[in-house]
Design a protein around this motif. Structure first.
Motif, short mmCIF file in Angstrom:
data_model
loop_
_atom_site.label_atom_id
_atom_site.label_comp_id
_atom_site.label_asym_id
_atom_site.label_seq_id
_atom_site.Cartn_x
_atom_site.Cartn_y
_atom_site.Cartn_z
N LYS A 33 0.84 -1.19 0.00
CA LYS A 33 0.00 0.00 0.00
C LYS A 33 0.87 1.24 0.00
N LYS A 34 0.55 2.19 -0.86
CA LYS A 34 1.34 3.41 -0.97
C LYS A 34 0.74 4.53 -0.12
N THR A 35 1.60 5.36 0.40
CA THR A 35 1.16 6.50 1.21
C THR A 35 1.51 7.80 0.49
N VAL A 36 0.53 8.68 0.40
CA VAL A 36 0.73 10.02 -0.15
C VAL A 36 0.62 11.00 1.00
N THR A 37 1.69 11.70 1.28
CA THR A 37 1.68 12.68 2.37
C THR A 37 1.38 14.07 1.83
N LYS A 53 -13.03 9.51 1.40
CA LYS A 53 -13.71 9.05 0.18
C LYS A 53 -12.72 8.51 -0.84
N PHE A 54 -11.57 9.17 -0.95
CA PHE A 54 -10.55 8.74 -1.90
C PHE A 54 -10.01 7.37 -1.53
N GLU A 55 -9.76 7.16 -0.26
CA GLU A 55 -9.23 5.87 0.19
C GLU A 55 -10.23 4.74 -0.02
N GLU A 56 -11.53 5.07 0.04
CA GLU A 56 -12.56 4.06 -0.21
C GLU A 56 -12.51 3.56 -1.65
N THR A 57 -12.25 4.45 -2.58
CA THR A 57 -12.21 4.07 -4.00
C THR A 57 -10.80 3.74 -4.48
N HIS A 58 -9.80 4.01 -3.64
CA HIS A 58 -8.40 3.69 -3.96
C HIS A 58 -7.80 2.95 -2.76
N PRO A 59 -8.20 1.71 -2.55
CA PRO A 59 -7.78 0.98 -1.34
C PRO A 59 -6.28 0.76 -1.22
N GLU A 322 0.09 8.88 -7.95
CA GLU A 322 -0.91 8.75 -6.89
C GLU A 322 -1.27 10.12 -6.32
N ALA A 323 -0.28 11.00 -6.21
CA ALA A 323 -0.54 12.37 -5.74
C ALA A 323 -1.46 13.10 -6.71
N TRP A 324 -1.21 12.92 -7.99
CA TRP A 324 -2.05 13.55 -9.02
C TRP A 324 -3.48 13.02 -8.93
N GLU A 325 -3.64 11.73 -8.69
CA GLU A 325 -4.97 11.16 -8.58
C GLU A 325 -5.76 11.81 -7.46
N PHE A 326 -5.09 12.14 -6.35
CA PHE A 326 -5.80 12.78 -5.25
C PHE A 326 -6.17 14.22 -5.60
N ILE A 327 -5.24 14.95 -6.22
CA ILE A 327 -5.57 16.33 -6.62
C ILE A 327 -6.73 16.31 -7.61
#
Length: 437
Positions: A33-37, A53-59, A322-327
Protein backbone atom coordinates in the motif's frame (compact mmCIF):
# COMPACT_ATOMS: atom_id res chain seq x y z
CA UNK A 1 -16.95 41.95 2.80
CA UNK A 2 -13.26 42.66 2.47
CA UNK A 3 -10.81 39.81 2.44
CA UNK A 4 -8.81 39.24 5.58
CA UNK A 5 -5.22 40.35 5.08
CA UNK A 6 -2.94 37.78 6.74
CA UNK A 7 0.39 39.33 7.61
CA UNK A 8 3.44 37.15 7.37
CA UNK A 9 5.88 38.40 9.98
CA UNK A 10 9.50 37.54 10.42
CA UNK A 11 9.64 34.76 7.84
CA UNK A 12 13.00 34.04 6.29
CA UNK A 13 12.71 31.85 3.19
CA UNK A 14 15.70 29.60 2.93
CA UNK A 15 15.99 29.46 -0.84
CA UNK A 16 19.59 30.46 -1.50
CA UNK A 17 20.64 26.92 -2.35
CA UNK A 18 19.05 23.61 -3.23
CA UNK A 19 20.31 20.36 -1.86
CA UNK A 20 19.66 17.06 -3.60
CA UNK A 21 17.69 14.23 -2.07
CA UNK A 22 14.60 12.12 -2.46
CA UNK A 23 11.23 11.94 -0.74
CA UNK A 24 11.02 9.28 1.92
CA UNK A 25 7.31 9.84 2.52
CA UNK A 26 6.22 6.85 0.42
CA UNK A 27 7.44 3.33 -0.13
CA UNK A 28 7.13 2.35 -3.78
CA UNK A 29 7.34 -1.36 -3.23
CA UNK A 30 5.38 -3.61 -5.56
CA UNK A 31 2.31 -5.00 -3.87
CA UNK A 32 2.46 -2.71 -0.87
CA UNK A 33 0.00 0.00 0.00
CA UNK A 34 1.34 3.41 -0.97
CA UNK A 35 1.16 6.50 1.21
CA UNK A 36 0.73 10.02 -0.15
CA UNK A 37 1.68 12.68 2.37
CA UNK A 38 0.28 16.20 2.22
CA UNK A 39 1.80 19.25 3.91
CA UNK A 40 -0.88 21.70 5.01
CA UNK A 41 -1.14 24.54 7.48
CA UNK A 42 -4.10 22.84 9.12
CA UNK A 43 -6.33 20.14 7.68
CA UNK A 44 -10.03 20.95 7.44
CA UNK A 45 -13.23 18.95 7.12
CA UNK A 46 -13.16 19.20 3.32
CA UNK A 47 -9.71 17.61 3.08
CA UNK A 48 -10.49 15.01 5.74
CA UNK A 49 -13.68 14.00 3.92
CA UNK A 50 -11.86 13.93 0.59
CA UNK A 51 -9.16 11.66 2.03
CA UNK A 52 -11.72 9.19 3.43
CA UNK A 53 -13.71 9.05 0.18
CA UNK A 54 -10.55 8.74 -1.90
CA UNK A 55 -9.23 5.87 0.19
CA UNK A 56 -12.56 4.06 -0.21
CA UNK A 57 -12.21 4.07 -4.00
CA UNK A 58 -8.40 3.69 -3.96
CA UNK A 59 -7.78 0.98 -1.34
CA UNK A 60 -4.08 0.74 -2.24
CA UNK A 61 -3.42 4.41 -1.42
CA UNK A 62 -3.26 5.95 2.03
CA UNK A 63 -3.56 9.73 2.49
CA UNK A 64 -1.61 11.20 5.40
CA UNK A 65 -1.68 14.87 6.42
CA UNK A 66 1.22 16.73 7.96
CA UNK A 67 0.09 19.89 9.76
CA UNK A 68 2.65 22.65 10.21
CA UNK A 69 0.81 25.61 11.71
CA UNK A 70 1.09 26.91 15.25
CA UNK A 71 -0.14 29.98 17.06
CA UNK A 72 2.59 32.50 17.85
CA UNK A 73 3.47 33.08 21.46
CA UNK A 74 1.07 35.55 23.08
CA UNK A 75 -1.19 35.65 20.03
CA UNK A 76 -4.72 36.86 20.46
CA UNK A 77 -7.86 35.23 19.13
CA UNK A 78 -7.71 34.67 15.39
CA UNK A 79 -4.01 35.47 15.08
CA UNK A 80 -1.96 32.96 13.14
CA UNK A 81 1.74 32.64 12.55
CA UNK A 82 2.81 31.17 9.22
CA UNK A 83 6.49 31.09 10.13
CA UNK A 84 6.48 27.43 11.08
CA UNK A 85 4.72 26.33 7.90
CA UNK A 86 6.82 28.39 5.52
CA UNK A 87 10.13 27.61 7.18
CA UNK A 88 9.46 23.90 7.72
CA UNK A 89 8.16 23.16 4.23
CA UNK A 90 10.81 25.29 2.54
CA UNK A 91 13.60 23.57 4.44
CA UNK A 92 12.15 20.15 3.63
CA UNK A 93 11.80 21.01 -0.05
CA UNK A 94 15.38 22.28 -0.26
CA UNK A 95 16.58 19.03 1.28
CA UNK A 96 14.48 17.03 -1.16
CA UNK A 97 12.31 15.36 1.47
CA UNK A 98 9.14 17.43 1.49
CA UNK A 99 5.71 15.81 1.49
CA UNK A 100 4.39 14.42 -1.77
CA UNK A 101 1.70 17.11 -2.05
CA UNK A 102 2.30 20.63 -0.73
CA UNK A 103 -0.34 23.27 0.02
CA UNK A 104 1.22 26.24 -1.78
CA UNK A 105 -1.10 29.05 -0.67
CA UNK A 106 1.44 30.84 1.55
CA UNK A 107 4.58 29.67 -0.23
CA UNK A 108 6.43 31.50 -3.05
CA UNK A 109 5.55 29.26 -6.00
CA UNK A 110 7.95 31.08 -8.34
CA UNK A 111 10.92 30.41 -6.08
CA UNK A 112 9.99 26.76 -5.70
CA UNK A 113 9.75 26.50 -9.49
CA UNK A 114 13.14 28.16 -9.96
CA UNK A 115 14.65 25.49 -7.72
CA UNK A 116 12.86 22.69 -9.65
CA UNK A 117 11.03 21.58 -6.52
CA UNK A 118 7.57 21.17 -8.11
CA UNK A 119 6.06 19.07 -10.89
CA UNK A 120 4.47 20.75 -13.91
CA UNK A 121 0.91 19.46 -13.60
CA UNK A 122 0.25 20.02 -17.29
CA UNK A 123 2.53 17.08 -17.98
CA UNK A 124 0.41 14.80 -15.78
CA UNK A 125 -2.79 16.13 -17.33
CA UNK A 126 -1.58 15.43 -20.86
CA UNK A 127 -1.03 11.76 -19.98
CA UNK A 128 -4.42 11.41 -18.26
CA UNK A 129 -7.21 10.69 -20.73
CA UNK A 130 -9.73 10.83 -17.88
CA UNK A 131 -8.97 14.49 -17.14
CA UNK A 132 -10.63 17.15 -19.30
CA UNK A 133 -9.32 20.69 -18.74
CA UNK A 134 -12.40 22.08 -20.49
CA UNK A 135 -14.53 21.11 -17.48
CA UNK A 136 -12.83 23.83 -15.43
CA UNK A 137 -12.58 27.61 -15.57
CA UNK A 138 -9.88 28.04 -18.18
CA UNK A 139 -8.73 31.51 -17.20
CA UNK A 140 -8.39 30.57 -13.53
CA UNK A 141 -6.09 27.72 -14.46
CA UNK A 142 -4.06 29.82 -16.90
CA UNK A 143 -3.68 32.64 -14.38
CA UNK A 144 -2.33 30.12 -11.86
CA UNK A 145 0.60 29.27 -14.11
CA UNK A 146 4.22 30.11 -13.46
CA UNK A 147 5.68 30.74 -16.87
CA UNK A 148 4.14 28.17 -19.20
CA UNK A 149 3.70 25.54 -16.50
CA UNK A 150 1.06 24.89 -13.86
CA UNK A 151 2.78 24.02 -10.59
CA UNK A 152 0.06 24.89 -8.07
CA UNK A 153 -3.48 23.74 -8.81
CA UNK A 154 -6.29 25.88 -7.38
CA UNK A 155 -9.19 23.86 -5.98
CA UNK A 156 -11.68 26.65 -5.33
CA UNK A 157 -11.66 30.44 -5.51
CA UNK A 158 -13.42 33.69 -4.78
CA UNK A 159 -13.65 36.69 -7.03
CA UNK A 160 -14.47 40.32 -6.43
CA UNK A 161 -16.88 42.65 -8.15
CA UNK A 162 -18.73 45.85 -7.32
CA UNK A 163 -22.39 46.54 -6.85
CA UNK A 164 -23.97 49.94 -7.26
CA UNK A 165 -27.27 51.56 -6.32
CA UNK A 166 -29.03 51.55 -9.68
CA UNK A 167 -31.81 53.98 -8.64
CA UNK A 168 -29.33 56.72 -7.72
CA UNK A 169 -27.29 56.17 -10.86
CA UNK A 170 -30.41 56.35 -13.04
CA UNK A 171 -31.60 59.49 -11.24
CA UNK A 172 -28.29 61.16 -12.04
CA UNK A 173 -28.52 59.89 -15.63
CA UNK A 174 -25.27 57.97 -15.20
CA UNK A 175 -24.46 54.94 -17.31
CA UNK A 176 -21.33 52.91 -16.65
CA UNK A 177 -19.30 50.93 -19.14
CA UNK A 178 -17.73 48.61 -16.62
CA UNK A 179 -15.31 47.10 -19.16
CA UNK A 180 -13.48 50.42 -19.47
CA UNK A 181 -14.17 52.60 -16.43
CA UNK A 182 -11.30 53.79 -14.26
CA UNK A 183 -10.94 54.89 -10.64
CA UNK A 184 -11.01 58.49 -11.89
CA UNK A 185 -14.39 57.69 -13.48
CA UNK A 186 -15.48 56.18 -10.14
CA UNK A 187 -14.61 59.47 -8.42
CA UNK A 188 -16.33 61.64 -11.03
CA UNK A 189 -19.49 59.48 -11.00
CA UNK A 190 -19.71 59.79 -7.22
CA UNK A 191 -19.42 63.56 -7.44
CA UNK A 192 -22.05 63.72 -10.20
CA UNK A 193 -24.55 61.58 -8.28
CA UNK A 194 -24.17 63.77 -5.20
CA UNK A 195 -24.62 66.89 -7.29
CA UNK A 196 -27.75 65.62 -9.07
CA UNK A 197 -29.30 64.03 -6.00
CA UNK A 198 -28.20 66.81 -3.64
CA UNK A 199 -26.83 64.08 -1.37
CA UNK A 200 -23.64 63.23 0.48
CA UNK A 201 -22.93 59.68 -0.61
CA UNK A 202 -19.42 58.32 -0.40
CA UNK A 203 -18.28 56.37 -3.40
CA UNK A 204 -17.57 53.41 -1.16
CA UNK A 205 -17.63 52.79 2.59
CA UNK A 206 -15.70 50.36 4.76
CA UNK A 207 -12.78 50.46 2.37
CA UNK A 208 -9.73 50.99 4.56
CA UNK A 209 -6.93 52.89 2.78
CA UNK A 210 -4.19 50.34 3.39
CA UNK A 211 -6.52 47.61 2.13
CA UNK A 212 -7.30 49.60 -1.03
CA UNK A 213 -3.60 49.90 -1.82
CA UNK A 214 -3.00 46.27 -0.86
CA UNK A 215 -5.76 45.25 -3.31
CA UNK A 216 -4.10 47.36 -5.99
CA UNK A 217 -0.79 45.55 -5.43
CA UNK A 218 -2.48 42.15 -5.62
CA UNK A 219 -4.42 42.98 -8.77
CA UNK A 220 -1.32 44.41 -10.48
CA UNK A 221 1.24 42.10 -8.90
CA UNK A 222 2.61 40.71 -12.17
CA UNK A 223 3.35 44.25 -13.35
CA UNK A 224 4.92 45.35 -10.06
CA UNK A 225 7.01 42.24 -9.42
CA UNK A 226 8.92 40.07 -11.89
CA UNK A 227 10.67 37.55 -9.63
CA UNK A 228 12.20 35.55 -12.50
CA UNK A 229 14.04 38.67 -13.63
CA UNK A 230 14.70 39.92 -10.07
CA UNK A 231 12.86 43.15 -10.84
CA UNK A 232 10.29 45.27 -9.02
CA UNK A 233 8.51 48.53 -9.85
CA UNK A 234 7.43 49.92 -6.51
CA UNK A 235 9.43 53.05 -7.28
CA UNK A 236 7.49 53.60 -10.52
CA UNK A 237 5.31 56.60 -11.28
CA UNK A 238 2.32 54.23 -11.55
CA UNK A 239 2.68 53.08 -7.95
CA UNK A 240 3.42 56.54 -6.53
CA UNK A 241 0.43 58.02 -8.37
CA UNK A 242 -1.83 55.27 -7.04
CA UNK A 243 -0.80 55.97 -3.45
CA UNK A 244 -1.55 59.67 -3.92
CA UNK A 245 -4.85 58.93 -5.66
CA UNK A 246 -6.13 56.70 -2.85
CA UNK A 247 -5.10 59.18 -0.16
CA UNK A 248 -6.75 62.07 -1.99
CA UNK A 249 -10.03 60.15 -2.35
CA UNK A 250 -10.09 59.61 1.41
CA UNK A 251 -9.19 63.22 2.09
CA UNK A 252 -12.06 64.34 -0.20
CA UNK A 253 -14.59 61.87 1.23
CA UNK A 254 -14.96 59.86 -1.97
CA UNK A 255 -13.82 56.83 0.01
CA UNK A 256 -14.63 56.27 3.68
CA UNK A 257 -13.59 53.66 6.20
CA UNK A 258 -17.08 53.85 7.66
CA UNK A 259 -16.10 54.78 11.20
CA UNK A 260 -18.26 57.90 11.31
CA UNK A 261 -20.59 57.16 8.40
CA UNK A 262 -23.93 55.47 7.85
CA UNK A 263 -23.03 52.28 5.97
CA UNK A 264 -26.04 52.76 3.68
CA UNK A 265 -24.49 55.99 2.42
CA UNK A 266 -22.14 54.20 0.05
CA UNK A 267 -22.98 54.49 -3.63
CA UNK A 268 -20.95 51.39 -4.46
CA UNK A 269 -20.06 48.32 -2.45
CA UNK A 270 -17.13 45.99 -2.88
CA UNK A 271 -18.63 42.54 -3.43
CA UNK A 272 -16.97 39.24 -2.64
CA UNK A 273 -18.36 36.32 -4.65
CA UNK A 274 -17.47 33.14 -2.79
CA UNK A 275 -20.27 30.64 -3.44
CA UNK A 276 -22.77 30.23 -6.29
CA UNK A 277 -25.85 30.37 -4.04
CA UNK A 278 -24.79 33.31 -1.88
CA UNK A 279 -23.47 35.23 -4.89
CA UNK A 280 -26.76 34.87 -6.76
CA UNK A 281 -28.98 35.76 -3.81
CA UNK A 282 -26.93 38.93 -3.25
CA UNK A 283 -27.79 40.03 -6.78
CA UNK A 284 -31.56 39.54 -6.75
CA UNK A 285 -32.35 43.00 -5.37
CA UNK A 286 -33.64 44.99 -8.38
CA UNK A 287 -31.82 48.06 -7.05
CA UNK A 288 -28.48 46.26 -7.26
CA UNK A 289 -26.27 46.79 -10.28
CA UNK A 290 -23.47 44.24 -10.67
CA UNK A 291 -20.31 45.82 -12.06
CA UNK A 292 -16.78 44.87 -12.89
CA UNK A 293 -14.36 46.78 -10.68
CA UNK A 294 -12.66 49.93 -12.04
CA UNK A 295 -9.11 49.64 -13.32
CA UNK A 296 -6.21 52.06 -13.50
CA UNK A 297 -5.89 52.15 -17.28
CA UNK A 298 -9.48 51.49 -18.36
CA UNK A 299 -8.49 48.13 -19.82
CA UNK A 300 -10.37 45.24 -18.26
CA UNK A 301 -8.20 42.11 -18.10
CA UNK A 302 -10.71 39.89 -16.31
CA UNK A 303 -11.93 39.74 -12.74
CA UNK A 304 -9.39 39.15 -10.00
CA UNK A 305 -9.54 36.00 -7.91
CA UNK A 306 -8.09 34.50 -4.78
CA UNK A 307 -7.58 30.74 -4.45
CA UNK A 308 -8.85 29.17 -1.25
CA UNK A 309 -6.33 26.36 -1.56
CA UNK A 310 -3.70 25.38 -4.10
CA UNK A 311 -1.69 22.18 -4.23
CA UNK A 312 1.59 21.30 -5.87
CA UNK A 313 3.41 17.98 -6.21
CA UNK A 314 6.94 17.57 -4.91
CA UNK A 315 9.29 16.86 -7.83
CA UNK A 316 11.20 14.39 -5.62
CA UNK A 317 8.09 12.41 -4.71
CA UNK A 318 8.09 8.72 -5.57
CA UNK A 319 4.30 8.64 -5.84
CA UNK A 320 3.64 11.49 -8.25
CA UNK A 321 0.92 9.60 -10.12
CA UNK A 322 -0.91 8.75 -6.89
CA UNK A 323 -0.54 12.37 -5.74
CA UNK A 324 -2.05 13.55 -9.02
CA UNK A 325 -4.97 11.16 -8.58
CA UNK A 326 -5.80 12.78 -5.25
CA UNK A 327 -5.57 16.33 -6.62
CA UNK A 328 -7.77 15.25 -9.51
CA UNK A 329 -10.24 13.81 -7.00
CA UNK A 330 -10.44 17.20 -5.25
CA UNK A 331 -11.58 18.64 -8.60
CA UNK A 332 -14.26 16.00 -9.19
CA UNK A 333 -17.95 16.91 -9.17
CA UNK A 334 -18.38 14.87 -6.00
CA UNK A 335 -15.87 16.91 -3.98
CA UNK A 336 -16.46 20.23 -5.71
CA UNK A 337 -20.13 20.08 -4.71
CA UNK A 338 -19.29 19.26 -1.08
CA UNK A 339 -20.88 21.71 1.40
CA UNK A 340 -17.60 21.51 3.32
CA UNK A 341 -15.64 23.14 0.50
CA UNK A 342 -15.07 26.88 0.85
CA UNK A 343 -15.24 29.11 -2.20
CA UNK A 344 -16.52 28.86 -5.75
CA UNK A 345 -15.97 25.51 -7.49
CA UNK A 346 -13.29 25.33 -10.16
CA UNK A 347 -15.51 22.73 -11.83
CA UNK A 348 -17.96 24.63 -14.05
CA UNK A 349 -20.62 21.89 -14.02
CA UNK A 350 -20.94 22.19 -10.24
CA UNK A 351 -21.55 25.94 -10.47
CA UNK A 352 -24.17 25.35 -13.16
CA UNK A 353 -26.00 22.80 -11.01
CA UNK A 354 -25.93 25.00 -7.92
CA UNK A 355 -27.33 28.01 -9.78
CA UNK A 356 -30.08 25.87 -11.29
CA UNK A 357 -30.84 24.52 -7.81
CA UNK A 358 -31.29 28.06 -6.45
CA UNK A 359 -33.60 28.89 -9.36
CA UNK A 360 -35.68 25.80 -8.65
CA UNK A 361 -35.90 26.66 -4.95
CA UNK A 362 -37.17 30.13 -5.89
CA UNK A 363 -39.75 28.65 -8.25
CA UNK A 364 -40.86 26.23 -5.53
CA UNK A 365 -41.24 29.07 -3.04
CA UNK A 366 -38.44 27.87 -0.77
CA UNK A 367 -36.52 31.13 -1.39
CA UNK A 368 -38.41 34.40 -1.69
CA UNK A 369 -37.47 36.99 -4.27
CA UNK A 370 -37.02 40.57 -2.98
CA UNK A 371 -39.80 43.05 -3.68
CA UNK A 372 -39.66 44.25 -7.27
CA UNK A 373 -37.71 41.23 -8.48
CA UNK A 374 -39.06 38.61 -10.87
CA UNK A 375 -38.02 35.50 -12.77
CA UNK A 376 -36.80 37.53 -15.74
CA UNK A 377 -34.36 39.40 -13.48
CA UNK A 378 -33.36 36.06 -11.94
CA UNK A 379 -32.41 34.67 -15.37
CA UNK A 380 -30.52 37.85 -16.23
CA UNK A 381 -28.50 37.71 -13.00
CA UNK A 382 -27.71 34.02 -13.47
CA UNK A 383 -26.37 34.71 -16.96
CA UNK A 384 -24.43 37.73 -15.73
CA UNK A 385 -22.88 35.79 -12.87
CA UNK A 386 -21.84 33.01 -15.25
CA UNK A 387 -20.18 35.60 -17.48
CA UNK A 388 -18.30 37.08 -14.54
CA UNK A 389 -16.96 33.70 -13.51
CA UNK A 390 -15.94 32.73 -17.04
CA UNK A 391 -13.93 35.93 -17.52
CA UNK A 392 -12.27 35.87 -14.08
CA UNK A 393 -8.56 35.50 -14.65
CA UNK A 394 -6.32 37.87 -12.69
CA UNK A 395 -4.53 35.97 -9.95
CA UNK A 396 -3.98 38.01 -6.78
CA UNK A 397 -1.83 35.46 -4.99
CA UNK A 398 1.72 36.81 -5.14
CA UNK A 399 4.50 36.37 -2.59
CA UNK A 400 3.16 36.85 0.95
CA UNK A 401 6.50 38.18 2.14
CA UNK A 402 6.51 40.97 -0.46
CA UNK A 403 2.90 41.83 0.30
CA UNK A 404 3.66 42.02 4.02
CA UNK A 405 6.47 44.49 3.25
CA UNK A 406 3.99 46.59 1.30
CA UNK A 407 1.40 46.65 4.04
CA UNK A 408 3.95 47.73 6.64
CA UNK A 409 5.23 50.62 4.50
CA UNK A 410 1.81 51.74 3.25
CA UNK A 411 0.64 52.31 6.80
CA UNK A 412 3.37 54.89 7.31
CA UNK A 413 2.20 56.76 4.21
CA UNK A 414 -1.51 56.77 5.01
CA UNK A 415 -0.77 57.91 8.58
CA UNK A 416 1.26 60.83 7.22
CA UNK A 417 4.57 59.68 8.70
CA UNK A 418 6.28 59.46 5.30
CA UNK A 419 5.75 60.83 1.81
CA UNK A 420 4.67 58.69 -1.13
CA UNK A 421 8.15 58.98 -2.62
CA UNK A 422 9.84 57.91 0.63
CA UNK A 423 7.56 54.89 1.02
CA UNK A 424 8.04 53.98 -2.63
CA UNK A 425 11.84 53.96 -2.34
CA UNK A 426 11.86 52.10 0.97
CA UNK A 427 9.50 49.43 -0.35
CA UNK A 428 11.47 49.06 -3.58
CA UNK A 429 14.71 48.54 -1.65
CA UNK A 430 13.16 45.95 0.68
CA UNK A 431 11.64 44.00 -2.17
CA UNK A 432 14.82 44.05 -4.27
CA UNK A 433 16.89 42.86 -1.31
CA UNK A 434 14.46 39.99 -0.82
CA UNK A 435 14.37 39.06 -4.53
CA UNK A 436 18.16 38.95 -4.66
CA UNK A 437 18.57 36.72 -1.60
Amino acid sequence: MKRLVIILLGTCLLLSACASGSSESSKDVSGEKKTVTISVTMKDRFLETAALKFEETHPNINIEFKENLSLPSGAGDGAIDLNKYVQTVTTEALAGNASDIIAMGYLPVDKFVQKNMLVDLYGLMSKDSAFDKNQYYKKIMEASQTGDGLYAMPVSFSTSAMQGKSDLLEKANVSINDTSWTWDDFKNITLKVNEKADSDYSGMISAFPEQMLYDFIEENYSELVQPEEHKAKFDSKMFIDKMKQVKSMYDEGILSNGELTDLDKGLFTDLNLSSPKESLTQLLNPNTLLLRKPTESGTFRGGSFNSYSTFGINSKSKVQQEAWEFIKFLLSEDMQSSPEMSGLPLNKAVTEKELNSVKQQIQDGQIELPDGSDEKLLDERIDLLKTFLEETGVNIEGDMKIKSFALEELRTYMSGQKSAEEVSNLLQNRVMTYLNE
